[in-house]
Design a protein around this motif. Structure first.
Motif, PDB file in Angstrom:
ATOM      1  N   ILE A 189       1.004  -1.260  -0.032  1.00 14.56           N
ATOM      2  CA  ILE A 189       0.202   0.010  -0.117  1.00 14.56           C
ATOM      3  C   ILE A 189       0.886   1.270  -0.026  1.00 14.56           C
ATOM      4  O   ILE A 189       2.054   1.158   0.412  1.00 14.56           O
ATOM      5  CB  ILE A 189      -0.955   0.069   1.129  1.00 14.56           C
ATOM      6  N   ASP A 190       0.360   2.362  -0.631  1.00 17.99           N
ATOM      7  CA  ASP A 190       1.172   3.339  -0.875  1.00 17.99           C
ATOM      8  C   ASP A 190       0.352   4.694  -0.533  1.00 17.99           C
ATOM      9  O   ASP A 190      -0.522   4.580  -0.466  1.00 17.99           O
ATOM     10  CB  ASP A 190       1.467   3.473  -2.456  1.00 17.99           C
ATOM     11  N   SER A 191       0.998   5.729  -0.370  1.00 15.02           N
ATOM     12  CA  SER A 191       0.483   7.197  -0.128  1.00 15.02           C
ATOM     13  C   SER A 191      -0.527   7.229   0.831  1.00 15.02           C
ATOM     14  O   SER A 191      -0.371   6.707   1.974  1.00 15.02           O
ATOM     15  CB  SER A 191       0.099   7.649  -1.638  1.00 15.02           C
ATOM     16  N   GLY A 192      -1.752   7.823   0.480  1.00 15.21           N
ATOM     17  CA  GLY A 192      -2.502   8.007   1.362  1.00 15.21           C
ATOM     18  C   GLY A 192      -3.317   6.603   1.869  1.00 15.21           C
ATOM     19  O   GLY A 192      -3.874   6.743   3.201  1.00 15.21           O
ATOM     20  N   THR A 193      -3.023   5.769   1.155  1.00 20.98           N
ATOM     21  CA  THR A 193      -3.640   4.439   1.756  1.00 20.98           C
ATOM     22  C   THR A 193      -2.843   3.888   2.675  1.00 20.98           C
ATOM     23  O   THR A 193      -3.292   3.083   3.881  1.00 20.98           O
ATOM     24  CB  THR A 193      -3.705   3.426   0.500  1.00 20.98           C
ATOM     25  N   LEU A 227      -8.504   2.612  -8.190  1.00 23.32           N
ATOM     26  CA  LEU A 227      -7.393   2.281  -7.467  1.00 23.32           C
ATOM     27  C   LEU A 227      -6.266   2.525  -8.289  1.00 23.32           C
ATOM     28  O   LEU A 227      -6.476   1.884  -9.710  1.00 23.32           O
ATOM     29  CB  LEU A 227      -7.602   0.824  -6.999  1.00 23.32           C
ATOM     30  N   ASP A 228      -5.185   2.990  -7.973  1.00 26.14           N
ATOM     31  CA  ASP A 228      -3.918   3.321  -8.765  1.00 26.14           C
ATOM     32  C   ASP A 228      -2.995   2.320  -8.313  1.00 26.14           C
ATOM     33  O   ASP A 228      -2.671   2.049  -7.247  1.00 26.14           O
ATOM     34  CB  ASP A 228      -3.429   4.629  -8.731  1.00 26.14           C
ATOM     35  N   LEU A 260      -7.437   4.934  -3.718  1.00 19.40           N
ATOM     36  CA  LEU A 260      -6.575   3.879  -3.248  1.00 19.40           C
ATOM     37  C   LEU A 260      -5.136   3.683  -4.040  1.00 19.40           C
ATOM     38  O   LEU A 260      -5.299   3.914  -5.296  1.00 19.40           O
ATOM     39  CB  LEU A 260      -7.285   2.327  -3.208  1.00 19.40           C
ATOM     40  N   ASP A 261      -4.099   3.564  -3.464  1.00 15.97           N
ATOM     41  CA  ASP A 261      -2.848   3.435  -4.272  1.00 15.97           C
ATOM     42  C   ASP A 261      -2.046   2.260  -3.660  1.00 15.97           C
ATOM     43  O   ASP A 261      -2.040   2.061  -2.356  1.00 15.97           O
ATOM     44  CB  ASP A 261      -2.009   4.780  -3.760  1.00 15.97           C
ATOM     45  N   ILE A 262      -1.604   1.365  -4.624  1.00 13.04           N
ATOM     46  CA  ILE A 262      -0.419   0.590  -4.070  1.00 13.04           C
ATOM     47  C   ILE A 262       0.570   0.526  -5.124  1.00 13.04           C
ATOM     48  O   ILE A 262       0.559   1.205  -6.229  1.00 13.04           O
ATOM     49  CB  ILE A 262      -1.452  -0.989  -4.445  1.00 13.04           C
ATOM     50  N   LEU A 321      -9.350   3.140   5.970  1.00 11.40           N
ATOM     51  CA  LEU A 321      -9.296   4.067   4.907  1.00 11.40           C
ATOM     52  C   LEU A 321      -9.741   5.397   5.555  1.00 11.40           C
ATOM     53  O   LEU A 321     -10.570   5.510   6.291  1.00 11.40           O
ATOM     54  CB  LEU A 321     -10.774   3.888   3.901  1.00 11.40           C
ATOM     55  N   ILE A 322      -9.029   6.363   5.302  1.00 11.77           N
ATOM     56  CA  ILE A 322      -9.051   7.676   5.747  1.00 11.77           C
ATOM     57  C   ILE A 322     -10.378   8.381   5.094  1.00 11.77           C
ATOM     58  O   ILE A 322     -10.692   8.142   3.969  1.00 11.77           O
ATOM     59  CB  ILE A 322      -7.932   8.824   5.455  1.00 11.77           C
TER      60      ILE A 322
END
Length: 251
Positions: free
Chosen positions: A79-83, A144-145, A100-102, A93-94
Motif C-alpha cells: 500500500i502506498d501514499s494515502g492508503t 485504485l492506482d 487507493l494507491d498500491i 481508509l481515511i
C-alpha cells in the motif's frame, strides 16, 4: 507612418525583460500554491469532507478484490501514499481520502498485465497511462492506482521518470520496505512496507499532527479549503466504514 526601428540591443533587452518577468510570475504563482492554511476544525466541520458511505464500500471492496487477485498469483504489492497513511494512522481508509494507491515491482508488471482480465471478470475496467487505474466499469470514480517501482541506485522508487520528478521524496530503502508485512485496513488485511515511518516522514510532513485537506478527487465537497492542514484530534482518526459487509468475489 514608418514602424519604429529597434536596434539589436533594444530587442535583446526586450526579450530579457519578458523572460525575467515571466520567471518572477512563475515564482509568484508557485509560492502562492505552496502556502498552507492551518486550521482547527470541530467534528461537525470536519465531517463535511467525509466520503459517502457507498464510496467507502466501493473502495474497501476494490482493495479486498485487488489483494486477493494479486495474492492468488503471488504478486507482491504494498500500500502506498494515502492508503499507507490510513493503515498506519487510522487502521483503515481515511474518511476524507477517496482513492487507493498500491505499488508493485517492475519485474512483476508483465505478470500483472496477464491477469488484468480477472479484474474485468468481476466488474472493473482498467486504464493505463504509466499508472494502472482500476475502477468500476460504469464510472470513473472511485479508483485504485497501481504504481510500478524499480530499484534505482540504493533506493526503491517509482519506475516512471515523470513520477519520480513529481514526487522526489517518495522512495524506500531496501530494509524499510522488505520484508513486507500485513496491516489491518478496516475489515480486511492488506500488505505494506516493513517500516513505513521513514517514508511517511519524508513524504507527509507532520503526518502525525495534521490531517491534510487537499486535491480532493470526489465532487460535492465544500470549496475554499484546499491546501489546508487541520490539527488532528482522536475523533478524526476513526476510519471510514463500509455501509454493508464486503463480498467474496474472487474465485
Amino acid at each position: 507612418m514608418k514602424k519604429p526601428q529597434f536596434s539589436f540591443k533594444q530587442r535583446l533587452l526586450g526579450i530579457l525583460f519578458i523572460i525575467t518577468a515571466s520567471y518572477f510570475f512563475y515564482l509568484y504563482i508557485n509560492e502562492s500554491k505552496s502556502k498552507w492554511r492551518y486550521a482547527e476544525f470541530t467534528i461537525e466541520e470536519f465531517q463535511k469532507y467525509y466520503m459517502k458511505p457507498e464510496h467507502a464500500l466501493t473502495l474497501y471492496q476494490m482493495m479486498k478484490d485487488t489483494h486477493e487477485i494479486l495474492a492468488k498469483h503471488n504478486i507482491n504489492y504494498w500500500i502506498d501514499s494515502g492508503t499507507l497513511l490510513g493503515a498506519v494512522r487510522h487502521r483503515g481508509l481515511i474518511q476524507y481520502d477517496d482513492d487507493l494507491d498500491i505499488c508493485i515491482m517492475h519485474e512483476d508488471e508483465l505478470r500483472l498485465q496477464d491477469i488484468l482480465h480477472e479484474f474485468a471478470d468481476i466488474g472493473y475496467k482498467i486504464n493505463h497511462h504509466f499508472i494502472y487505474h482500476i475502477m468500476p466499469k460504469d464510472t470513473e470514480y472511485p479508483i485504485l492506482d497501481i504504481f510500478i517501482c524499480r530499484r534505482i541506485d540504493n533506493k526503491i522508487t517509482y519506475a516512471h521518470t515523470a513520477a519520480r520528478h513529481k514526487f522526489p521524496n517518495y522512495f524506500f530503502y531496501e530494509e524499510e520496505l522488505f520484508p513486507l508485512k500485513m496491516y489491518d485496513f478496516g475489515q480486511i488485511k492488506v500488505t505494506g512496507p516493513n517500516n513505513p515511518i521513514p517514508l511517511l516522514d519524508r513524504y507527509y510532513r507532520d503526518w502525525d499532527q495534521y490531517a491534510v485537506i487537499w486535491n480532493q478527487h470526489a465532487v460535492g465537497r465544500p470549496a475554499g479549503v484546499e491546501m489546508t492542514k487541520v490539527k488532528l484530534i482522536k475523533e478524526f482518526l476513526v476510519p471510514a466504514e463500509p455501509q454493508e459487509p464486503l463480498k467474496n468475489r474472487v474465485k
